[in-house]
Design a protein around this motif. Sequence first.
Motif, PDB file in Angstrom:
ATOM      1  N   UNK A  24       0.875  -1.234   0.197  1.00  0.00           N
ATOM      2  CA  UNK A  24      -0.005  -0.078  -0.148  1.00  0.00           C
ATOM      3  C   UNK A  24       0.870   1.162   0.171  1.00  0.00           C
ATOM      4  N   UNK A  25       1.886   1.293   0.792  1.00  0.00           N
ATOM      5  CA  UNK A  25       2.903   2.473   0.845  1.00  0.00           C
ATOM      6  C   UNK A  25       3.465   2.527  -0.476  1.00  0.00           C
ATOM      7  N   UNK A  26       3.757   1.494  -1.135  1.00  0.00           N
ATOM      8  CA  UNK A  26       4.277   1.769  -2.507  1.00  0.00           C
ATOM      9  C   UNK A  26       3.342   2.348  -3.573  1.00  0.00           C
ATOM     10  N   UNK A  27       2.087   1.741  -3.520  1.00  0.00           N
ATOM     11  CA  UNK A  27       0.866   2.064  -4.551  1.00  0.00           C
ATOM     12  C   UNK A  27       0.607   3.649  -4.081  1.00  0.00           C
ATOM     13  N   UNK A  28       0.835   4.229  -3.018  1.00  0.00           N
ATOM     14  CA  UNK A  28       0.411   5.439  -2.757  1.00  0.00           C
ATOM     15  C   UNK A  28       1.491   6.349  -3.112  1.00  0.00           C
ATOM     16  N   UNK A  29       2.743   5.858  -3.405  1.00  0.00           N
ATOM     17  CA  UNK A  29       3.995   6.527  -3.900  1.00  0.00           C
ATOM     18  C   UNK A  29       3.726   7.678  -4.462  1.00  0.00           C
ATOM     19  N   UNK A  30       3.125   7.906  -5.624  1.00  0.00           N
ATOM     20  CA  UNK A  30       2.954   9.463  -6.169  1.00  0.00           C
ATOM     21  C   UNK A  30       2.133  10.460  -5.204  1.00  0.00           C
ATOM     22  N   UNK A  31       1.300   9.785  -4.309  1.00  0.00           N
ATOM     23  CA  UNK A  31       0.688  11.090  -3.515  1.00  0.00           C
ATOM     24  C   UNK A  31       1.695  11.294  -2.284  1.00  0.00           C
ATOM     25  N   UNK A  32       2.522  10.464  -2.071  1.00  0.00           N
ATOM     26  CA  UNK A  32       3.489  10.421  -1.017  1.00  0.00           C
ATOM     27  C   UNK A  32       4.473  11.428  -1.238  1.00  0.00           C
ATOM     28  N   UNK A  33       4.900  11.380  -2.705  1.00  0.00           N
ATOM     29  CA  UNK A  33       5.987  12.190  -3.243  1.00  0.00           C
ATOM     30  C   UNK A  33       5.516  13.474  -3.317  1.00  0.00           C
ATOM     31  N   UNK A  34       4.246  13.792  -3.821  1.00  0.00           N
ATOM     32  CA  UNK A  34       3.628  15.199  -3.767  1.00  0.00           C
ATOM     33  C   UNK A  34       3.611  15.946  -2.385  1.00  0.00           C
ATOM     34  N   UNK A  35       3.252  14.957  -1.344  1.00  0.00           N
ATOM     35  CA  UNK A  35       3.236  15.405  -0.052  1.00  0.00           C
ATOM     36  C   UNK A  35       4.576  15.853   0.409  1.00  0.00           C
ATOM     37  N   UNK A  36       5.613  14.914   0.279  1.00  0.00           N
ATOM     38  CA  UNK A  36       6.945  14.797   1.021  1.00  0.00           C
ATOM     39  C   UNK A  36       8.002  15.586  -0.178  1.00  0.00           C
ATOM     40  N   UNK A  37       7.693  15.836  -1.230  1.00  0.00           N
ATOM     41  CA  UNK A  37       8.623  16.197  -2.109  1.00  0.00           C
ATOM     42  C   UNK A  37       9.458  17.407  -1.732  1.00  0.00           C
ATOM     43  N   UNK A  38       8.813  18.640  -1.118  1.00  0.00           N
ATOM     44  CA  UNK A  38       9.492  19.816  -0.939  1.00  0.00           C
ATOM     45  C   UNK A  38      10.590  19.436   0.146  1.00  0.00           C
ATOM     46  N   UNK A  39      10.006  18.644   1.333  1.00  0.00           N
ATOM     47  CA  UNK A  39      10.779  18.498   2.537  1.00  0.00           C
ATOM     48  C   UNK A  39      11.919  17.411   2.108  1.00  0.00           C
ATOM     49  N   UNK A  40      11.776  16.349   1.106  1.00  0.00           N
ATOM     50  CA  UNK A  40      12.789  15.745   0.456  1.00  0.00           C
ATOM     51  C   UNK A  40      13.791  16.650  -0.131  1.00  0.00           C
ATOM     52  N   UNK A  41      13.150  17.353  -1.085  1.00  0.00           N
ATOM     53  CA  UNK A  41      14.564  18.299  -1.760  1.00  0.00           C
ATOM     54  C   UNK A  41      15.227  19.072  -0.818  1.00  0.00           C
ATOM     55  N   UNK A  42      14.509  19.432   0.329  1.00  0.00           N
ATOM     56  CA  UNK A  42      15.556  20.204   1.372  1.00  0.00           C
ATOM     57  C   UNK A  42      16.498  19.256   1.999  1.00  0.00           C
TER      58      UNK A  42
END
Length: 286
Positions: A24-42
């Motif tokens: 499920x965590x993998x399946x929701x991956x696109x939503x997770x990246x939209x959510x955490x993308x800015x923090x990940x970049x930082x």
Amino acid sequence: MTTTFDPIAFKTTTRAQWENAAEAWHRWGPSIERWLGTATGQMLDDVRLTEGSRVLDVAAGAGGQTLAAARRVGSSGHVLATDISPAILRFTADEAAAAGLSNVTTLEADGEDLSAVPDGSVDAAISRVGLIYFPDRVRALEEICRTLRPGGRVSAIIYSTPDRNGFFSIPVGVIRRVAGLPAPGPGLPGPFSLGGPGVAEAAYAAAGLVDVTVTTVPSPVRMANAAECVRFEQESFGALHQMLSGVDDTARAGAWREIEEALGQFDGPEGFVGPCEMLVVSGTRP
């Protein structure tokens, strides 16, 4: 009644929950990246990745940040993704292969015991929403620090305080009440365990890290509606499953209905916008 925290039992349960939630965590991956993308970049900016950097990713999960790091360091660099759950690491490996990233390897490992990773062997270490769930986060940070070369950097994404993270703190509050669970004591693992003022900085300092910085990153969770957010959390948030493990099906279903009703306050003209604030905490090995 006082319940003694058992870190071994906690890790065993955590591993089992993530084995179950991995797909499920993998399946929701696109939503997770939209959510955490800015923090990940930082986070990736803070560890100063360059072409050829060697990176350790601790509690890597399904590996969205692993792949982002691998793209930054290029074919001459390398990213080692570690996690307590082998099932979730398989998704990381598959996604890396599908993306043509041959510079990613995976290793099943407890973040508090990285003995398979040699001293001073990496330039940077990252951890996205993982450090908060380690029973002994200072030990985990000491292990990470040991693997870094002198001058190497570590950066972790964590939640700030419950009042700034309604999308998650509201479900946690409902489930804690339904399951009869006490609030976690100071120092115990949990989503907001490092978010209080000075808590993460103190853990980094105790592990011997210097030049510690904390960057606040607003990270609203955007979904079609509250019902979709509940599906996301119900399917893929291992911590919530773990908290509900002691209640029967009827109580569990009732808890999720109550959560959806409460999260409805964040529905609006732009869909569901759930309050979330992340902290990116970074430091240097002397």
